[in-house]
Scaffold this active site. Sequence first.
Site, PDB file in Angstrom:
ATOM      1  N   THR A 169      10.353  -7.886 -11.855  1.00 35.96           N
ATOM      2  CA  THR A 169       9.555  -9.063 -12.211  1.00 35.96           C
ATOM      3  C   THR A 169       8.309  -9.134 -11.337  1.00 35.96           C
ATOM      4  O   THR A 169       8.386  -8.979 -10.124  1.00 35.96           O
ATOM      5  CB  THR A 169      10.399 -10.342 -12.045  1.00 35.96           C
ATOM      6  OG1 THR A 169      11.534 -10.225 -12.891  1.00 35.96           O
ATOM      7  CG2 THR A 169       9.611 -11.581 -12.403  1.00 35.96           C
ATOM      8  N   CYS A 198       4.108   5.819  23.873  1.00 31.34           N
ATOM      9  CA  CYS A 198       5.000   4.726  24.250  1.00 31.34           C
ATOM     10  C   CYS A 198       4.976   3.575  23.264  1.00 31.34           C
ATOM     11  O   CYS A 198       5.816   2.691  23.323  1.00 31.34           O
ATOM     12  CB  CYS A 198       4.676   4.223  25.647  1.00 31.34           C
ATOM     13  SG  CYS A 198       5.842   4.886  26.832  1.00 31.34           S
ATOM     14  N   GLY A 252       0.833  -1.196   0.000  1.00 27.99           N
ATOM     15  CA  GLY A 252       0.000   0.000   0.000  1.00 27.99           C
ATOM     16  C   GLY A 252       0.868   1.246   0.000  1.00 27.99           C
ATOM     17  O   GLY A 252       0.609   2.206  -0.734  1.00 27.99           O
TER      18      GLY A 252
END
Lengths: 406, 243
Positions: free
Chosen positions: A247, A336, A78
Site C-alpha cells: 500500500t 572507529c 533511496g
Amino acid sequence: MEKISLKEIYLDNAATTYTDKRVVDEMLKYMSGDGVYGNPGSFNTIGLKAKKALDDARQRAANILGCNSSEIIFTGSGTESINLALQGIARANMNSKKKHIITSKVEHKAVLETCEYLESTGFKVTYLDVDEFGLVKPEKLGAALTDETLLVSIMYANNEVGSVNNIPELVKVCKESGKKVLFHTDACQAAGYLDINIKNLGVDLMTINASKLYGPKGVGLLYIRQGVVLKPIIIGGGQERGLRSGTENVAGIVGFVKALEIAEQEKNSEVKRLTELRDYLIKNLMEKIPKVLLNGHPMQRLPNNANLSFIDVEGEAIMLMMNEVAGICASSGSACTSKTLDPSHVILALGRPYEVAHGSIRFTLGRSTTKANIDKVIEVLPGIIEKLREISPVNLKMEEVLPIGK
Amino acid sequence: MKMEKEEMIDDELSSVNELKVIPMRHKDVEAKVKAGKVEEWFYTDIVKDHFFNPRNLLRSDDDLKKFAHDGYGSVGAAACGDKMDMWIKIDKENDKIIGCLFKTFGCGSAIASTSMLTVMITENGGMLIEQALKIKPQDIVKRLGDLPQRKFHCSVLGDKSLRQAINDYFRRTGQNDRIVIEGAQVVDMALKITDKDIEEAVLDGAHDFEAVQKKTKVGVHDKSCIPKVKELIEFYKQKYYGG
C-alpha cells in the site's frame, strides 16, 4: 524560508535533514480520520481521494523531473530505489548475454553491496577508479564499456566528499559507444542543490530520497525511463505498476513531493548562501590549522559539503570533542565510527593514505546553518586539533600524506 | 560526576608525580562539569574524563628527559587507526612500575583506556611487574565503567604497548630470561591468517566460528585449520570475556 533554531550545531545534513514544518503540515492532512487516509487501491470514495492525492503528487514530481508521471515509482528509501534499479534490471536480464555492470569505487554502500550481491548471481561488475577528487573520468568509463555491458550506475554527487560527477557527459559516453547501455544515477545527495531535470541529465534511471531534502524518512523515488524493463524485488498487490507492491505511503509521498517543490523553489538562493558558508569554513580552517587536507574537488562539489582531513589525529576523537565542547554534530570517515575496522572507502579511493582517512571530518551544512554556527566551528576546532595533536605520538610530514602518485 | 581516585605516589617520587597532575581540561568542559551540565554521552563519565584530561600524558621532550624512563614500548600505526607509545619507570629493588607516560593516536576510547591503564599500574605506590604483565583489556574496560561493545578493540593496544615496554626494561637490564615473546602463529596457510587475527576478531565481537570467518575469511580455502580456529576462539573468548 523556514527558520529553526537548534541547541546543537547540526552539520550532518548529508546523513539526514529534519522534516520541514511545511512538509509536516501537508502530511498531516493525509493521516487522520478527518483527512485523506484511504487506500489508493480501494474502489470507493475514500480510496479514490487517496488515489487522486497520489496521482497529483506523482504528476508534480514529474513536473520537477521533467518526465512523464508514469515514469516515477515511489519506494521506501533511496536504498530501496537503488536496489530496485540494479536488481530489477539484472532480474529482467537473467537470460540475456548482457551481464556486465559498471559502477565506481566511491558509490554509496547501497550500490556497492547490491553490485556485490549481483556478482554472486553471475553478473560481472567493474568498479571504476576515480581521480584524486573522487570523480569518474569519462574516458575510464568509455574504456570499460563492452558489448556485454547492461547497466552503468554512477552517483551524481558523492555523499562523503561532495564531488559532483558530470552526469550528462558520462551518459554521452555510453550513448556514443553504441553499446545499448542503461544509465542509473544515485542523486540522493544532489537533489535540492543540483539540476535533476531528466531531459538535461539524459539518464535512464535516477534515485532520489526524501530524507535528504527536508522531507520525511522512509520515502524514495525511482525514475524509470519509459520502455526500460525491470522486474520487481517486492511482489504482492501490484502497486506502482507492479514494480513495488505494498500500500502506497500516501502521506510520505505527498510530503516528499512537497519537500521537493520547496527545495526547487529555494534552490538558487540556498545554493548561493551555502556555497559562501562552505568556502568560508574551508578557507578559515585551512588557514588557522596547520596540516589540513581538503577531500574532494575544490569547486566541483556540493554547496553544503566540506570534508577535511586533519593530519596526526583521529576523526572520532575530533568529533567527540567538538560535540562535547560546542555541540557541533559532524561525521567522520575514521574506522572507529564505522561498523567495520576500515576507514572510509571513499577517502581511500581518492588515493589518500589510511592515516588521512582516519583523520577525516565531514561537515554538511543545511537550512539551519548560520554564519554564527560556522564561526563557532572556526573558533573551537583549532584548539581541539592542537590538543589532540599534543596527545598523539604521530607527527607526519605533509609529503608523506599527499595523494599517492601525485 | 563520578571521578576516579587520583593515583597515590610516594614522596620520594614527587618529580615523577609533577608530570602527572598538569590539568588538561578544556575550559569550556571545566565549566560544564562544574555546573553539572555534562550531558549523556555515548561513553561513561570516566571515559570522558580520561579523554578530556588524560593522566600521565607525555607533553615534551623535556618531560621525557626528566622522567628518565627504564623501558619504552610502541604498538600500532596511524594507518591502522591506533598508535600507542608508553614509557615506564621501574623501582628496581621492589620490581614495581612507579611511573608511566604515554602518547596515543586514536579515538576517544583508545585515549581514555591508555590513560586509565597508566593510572592502574602506577596507583597505590606502583604495581608489581608480574601483576602488570597480567593486565587484560577487560580489566581496563571495567575500570572505565564499560565501553560500547564495538569500541572494545580500541582498548587492546594499551596492554600490548605496556608489555613491550616491560620487555624493553628486561632487555636493558639483562633480565633476558624474563622477556615474554608474543609471536604470531599462522593458522590458515592459504590466507596466512594468524592466531593474532583470530584474537582481534574475537575482541571485535565475533564470538563463534561463522562470525570470525565473516571478519577474517579464515578457513575459506584452508579448511584443515577450522578445528584449531574453533579452539582459539574458545581460548580468546575465555581470556577476554570469560574471566
